[in-house]
Scaffold this motif. Structure first.
Motif, PDB file in Angstrom:
ATOM      1  N   GLY B  10       0.815  -1.204   0.000  1.00  0.00           N
ATOM      2  CA  GLY B  10       0.000   0.000   0.000  1.00  0.00           C
ATOM      3  C   GLY B  10       0.853   1.258   0.000  1.00  0.00           C
ATOM      4  N   SER B  15      -4.504   3.927  -5.827  1.00  0.00           N
ATOM      5  CA  SER B  15      -5.827   4.529  -5.978  1.00  0.00           C
ATOM      6  C   SER B  15      -5.761   5.775  -6.861  1.00  0.00           C
ATOM      7  CB  SER B  15      -6.407   4.888  -4.607  1.00  0.00           C
ATOM      8  OG  SER B  15      -6.539   3.731  -3.828  1.00  0.00           O
ATOM      9  N   ASP B  31     -13.905   0.748  -6.590  1.00  0.00           N
ATOM     10  CA  ASP B  31     -13.064   0.635  -5.398  1.00  0.00           C
ATOM     11  C   ASP B  31     -13.267  -0.761  -4.818  1.00  0.00           C
ATOM     12  OD1 ASP B  31     -11.582   0.889  -3.142  1.00  0.00           O
ATOM     13  OD2 ASP B  31     -12.460   2.784  -2.490  1.00  0.00           O
ATOM     14  N   ASP B  33     -11.214  -2.368  -2.807  1.00  0.00           N
ATOM     15  CA  ASP B  33     -10.478  -2.602  -1.554  1.00  0.00           C
ATOM     16  C   ASP B  33     -11.513  -2.755  -0.444  1.00  0.00           C
ATOM     17  OD1 ASP B  33      -8.632  -2.833   0.416  1.00  0.00           O
ATOM     18  OD2 ASP B  33      -7.416  -1.137  -0.227  1.00  0.00           O
ATOM     19  N   MET B  36     -10.216  -1.772   3.163  1.00  0.00           N
ATOM     20  CA  MET B  36      -9.587  -0.470   3.375  1.00  0.00           C
ATOM     21  C   MET B  36      -9.811   0.421   2.151  1.00  0.00           C
ATOM     22  SD  MET B  36      -6.062  -0.900   5.467  1.00  0.00           S
ATOM     23  CE  MET B  36      -5.300  -2.156   4.480  1.00  0.00           C
ATOM     24  N   ASP B  38     -10.358   3.459  -0.350  1.00  0.00           N
ATOM     25  CA  ASP B  38      -9.588   4.699  -0.380  1.00  0.00           C
ATOM     26  C   ASP B  38     -10.193   5.743  -1.318  1.00  0.00           C
ATOM     27  OD1 ASP B  38      -7.477   6.217   0.520  1.00  0.00           O
ATOM     28  OD2 ASP B  38      -6.196   5.676  -1.167  1.00  0.00           O
ATOM     29  N   ARG B  74     -17.222   1.267   4.161  1.00  0.00           N
ATOM     30  CA  ARG B  74     -16.103   1.393   5.107  1.00  0.00           C
ATOM     31  C   ARG B  74     -16.243   0.488   6.319  1.00  0.00           C
ATOM     32  NH1 ARG B  74     -15.010   4.520   0.712  1.00  0.00           N
ATOM     33  NH2 ARG B  74     -13.341   6.011   1.128  1.00  0.00           N
ATOM     34  N   ASP B 104      -9.655  -0.585  -8.656  1.00  0.00           N
ATOM     35  CA  ASP B 104      -8.644  -0.270  -7.640  1.00  0.00           C
ATOM     36  C   ASP B 104      -8.597  -1.460  -6.693  1.00  0.00           C
ATOM     37  OD1 ASP B 104      -6.870   0.929  -5.956  1.00  0.00           O
ATOM     38  OD2 ASP B 104      -8.309   2.336  -5.081  1.00  0.00           O
TER      39      ASP B 104
END
Lengths: 209, 220
Positions: B10, B15, B31, B33, B36, B38, B74, B104
């Motif tokens: 990371g 991103s 996104d 991820d 996590m 971003d 999140r 991403d």
């Protein structure tokens, strides 16, 4: 038809064995070392590459497959041989998402890390809870009055409510409760829909401040 | 066409590259991820909802001003409830509607990094000229090889003066170098592509170059 060509060469204390396997049709083969010593297979991430074990290699041949291993044994005329062959199945070569998770691990947070369902954490305003509880009490009383199938049960239910006037008042109150509940339900649905669709442009507004 | 933007570790600018590449390709940035996230969060359904079956992929795509985005939730509970094995189907649905999808991916070598790679037509590997980042990039390259996803380009971030040839040779793909850029950092902070905020910035040209290279690599 599957054929195996072998070539050996000596490098230091080891014998390097090169194998060329050819097959007319996709075939699953098992090849075993014939030299008098252990197989030192090719390694990936310090573990034997896919298909290799302590005696040889097993895997699919599609047209041609080139393999190689080392051994401390002396070279011989037939360093390796094909032990078994069988038609290859297509499913072996297609990597699925589940295969990937199986080999790389489940990366989701562990169950213990998630304390509870967020739906359980919904906080209902106290006044709403009190009002709904009161309606529920009146309904319970009405149920007891309606379901009494003996004189003693009816007497007990009437005593719990009060006198005849109280029973009439209860009936009126429940009719009023029904009208109120219907109106509140309509308003709840409308507000719920609005909360689901409203969008506050936080990023845009934060750039203005 | 689905492009996975990957990195071994990371903090190398993955991103940033994903958002700007999607903007240049006029596509959707996803996104992925899951633990996590971003990229900017949305206000509607997100990828957690999609992978848990609570929303369709197209419902979760939002127009974040200058680039379309499928944001990610999140919460740990959302990440736990999401089934990552359905990601490929979701990405295919978005690609069918919008044509170009840039994912991403999470950093690292776990299945959540491997699954978008498996679904992608090609990948872009982002790294920095540090020993740790390059070592991690080599491992990410191996993961892409293992799932047979071709590497279209390597992005060497914050390394304008570094010679790219050794890295291109080690990773097996041409290198696009991104300069250190305040404009780029500021644009990313606000969740916007640098090409919109500062079109004259040198980084904008690099992203245009990257998009053209990725596009032609996938078509060829």
């Amino acid at each position: 038809m599957v054929s195996l060509d072998c070539h050996t060469s000596r490098a230091g204390d080891a014998t390097l064995v090169e194998l060329l396997v050819t097959a007319d049709t996709p075939t699953r083969v098992r090849i075993e070392n014939c030299l008098d010593g252990p197989v030192w297979p090719p390694r990936k991430q310090s573990v034997p590459a896919e298909g290799w074990d302590e005696d040889g290699f097993e895997g699919e041949v599609r047209d041609r497959l080139v393999l190689g291993y080392a051994t401390p044994a002396e070279p011989a005329d037939t360093p390796a041989r094909i032990v078994t062959t069988e038609p290859a199945t297509d499913t072996d070569s297609d990597l699925t998402p589940r295969d990937l998770v199986r080999s790389l691990g489940d990366s989701r947070p562990p169950r213990d890390a998630v304390e509870r369902n967020p739906d359980d954490a919904v906080v209902q305003p106290e006044a709403v809870t009190d009002w709904l509880d009161a309606v529920e009490c009146r309904l319970d009383a009405a149920d007891r009055l309606a379901s009494a199938d003996s004189v003693s049960e009816a007497n007990a239910a009437i005593t719990a409510v009060g006198e005849t006037a109280d029973i009439l008042a209860l009936r009126e109150q429940l009719r009023a409760d029904r009208r109120t509940l219907t109106r509140v339900r309509a308003r709840c649905e409308a507000l719920s829909e609005r909360t689901a669709t409203v969008e506050i442009p936080v990023d845009t507004l934060s750039r203005l401040v | 066409m689905i492009v996975a933007v990957i990195a071994g570790k990371g903090g190398v600018g993955k991103s940033t590259v994903a958002l700007n590449l999607a903007a240049e390709l006029d596509g959707v940035v996803v996104d992925a991820d899951l633990s996590m996230a971003d990229l900017p969060p949305g206000s509607g359904p997100d990828l957690h909802d999609v992978l848990a079956g609570r929303a369709t992929p197209l419902e979760a795509v939002t127009d974040a001003g200058s680039v379309r985005i499928l944001p990610c939730g999140r919460s740990l509970a959302g990440a736990r409830a999401a089934d990552p094995t359905t990601l490929g189907t979701a990405l295919d649905a978005v690609a069918s509607q919008y044509g170009r999808v840039v994912v991403d991916c999470p950093a690292g070598l776990s299945s959540d990094a491997g699954l978008p790679l498996l679904a992608a037509d090609a990948c872009v590997l982002v790294t920095r000229p540090t020993e740790a980042a390059l070592a991690a990039a080599m491992r990410a390259r191996e993961l892409a090889r293992a799932v047979e996803t071709p590497l279209a380009r390597v992005v060497l971030n914050r390394a304008q003066s570094m010679e790219p040839e050794p890295i291109a040779a080690a990773l097996g793909a041409p290198v696009v170098r991104l300069p250190e850029s305040t404009s780029l950092a500021r644009a990313q902070h606000h969740g916007r592509p640098v090409g919109v905020v500062a079109p004259d910035c040198p980084a904008s040209d690099r992203f245009a170059e990257l998009a053209a290279a990725v596009h032609s690599a996938i078509r060829s």
